[in-house]
Scaffold this active site. Structure first.
Site, PDB file in Angstrom:
ATOM      1  N   ASN A  39       0.877  -1.143   0.008  1.00  0.00           N
ATOM      2  CA  ASN A  39       0.122   0.147  -0.006  1.00  0.00           C
ATOM      3  C   ASN A  39       0.910   1.448   0.147  1.00  0.00           C
ATOM      4  OD1 ASN A  39       0.517  -0.757   2.993  1.00  0.00           O
ATOM      5  ND2 ASN A  39      -1.053   0.643   3.363  1.00  0.00           N
ATOM      6  N   GLU A  52      -2.878  -4.733  -3.188  1.00  0.00           N
ATOM      7  CA  GLU A  52      -3.422  -5.650  -4.191  1.00  0.00           C
ATOM      8  C   GLU A  52      -3.470  -5.034  -5.664  1.00  0.00           C
ATOM      9  OE1 GLU A  52      -5.836  -6.710  -0.364  1.00  0.00           O
ATOM     10  OE2 GLU A  52      -4.977  -4.804  -1.497  1.00  0.00           O
ATOM     11  N   CYS A  86     -10.493  -3.214  -4.861  1.00  0.00           N
ATOM     12  CA  CYS A  86      -9.506  -4.449  -5.099  1.00  0.00           C
ATOM     13  C   CYS A  86     -10.263  -5.839  -5.465  1.00  0.00           C
ATOM     14  CB  CYS A  86      -8.492  -4.563  -3.947  1.00  0.00           C
ATOM     15  SG  CYS A  86      -7.308  -3.254  -4.157  1.00  0.00           S
TER      16      CYS A  86
END
Length: 132
Positions: A39, A52, A86
């Site tokens: 992230n 992701e 995601c």
């Protein structure tokens, strides 16, 4: 390197100065190649990027188009699932039965599938097309 090791190493590089909540993700493609992501937060919420999404971008950059397995790792009291956005991004490159492993820093905590996380995913068929 295992899927878990890559996700853990990816998490270590996360940029999370605002939440302090670092997440790593790793994808195994159908051909066995691995791609990681972390992230990346931004002071202008919600302009950050999820782990992701980073792993998917790395996969696509490398020419991958089919996710065979996903692992998400975070340090929390409960296993962390991919966010709604995601989930849809994963569904673009994975089948409903694709395994999603949820882990903490010690290892696997839970297993699910892309389809269980996003039943009724928006798909190419909704556009009236069956081609890719």
């Amino acid at each position: 390197m295992s899927l878990f090791e890559l996700a853990l190493a990816s998490r270590a590089n996360a940029y999370a100065p605002y939440s302090g909540f670092r997440v790593g993700a790793a994808i195994r493609c159908a051909d066995g190649t691995l791609h990681g992501g972390c992230n990346v937060e931004n002071v202008a919420y919600p302009e950050g990027t999820c782990a992701e999404a980073g792993a998917i971008a790395a996969m696509v950059l490398a020419g991958g188009r089919e996710i065979a397995e996903v692992l998400v790792v975070a340090d929390g009291p409960e296993p962390v699932t991919p966010c709604g956005g995601c989930r849809q991004k994963l569904a673009e490159f994975a089948s409903a039965g694709t395994p999603v492993i949820l882990a903490d820093l010690a290892g696997e905590r839970a297993r699910t599938t892309v389809g269980a996380l996003l039943p009724g995913a928006f798909a190419l068929s909704h556009l009236g097309r069956a081609d890719g």
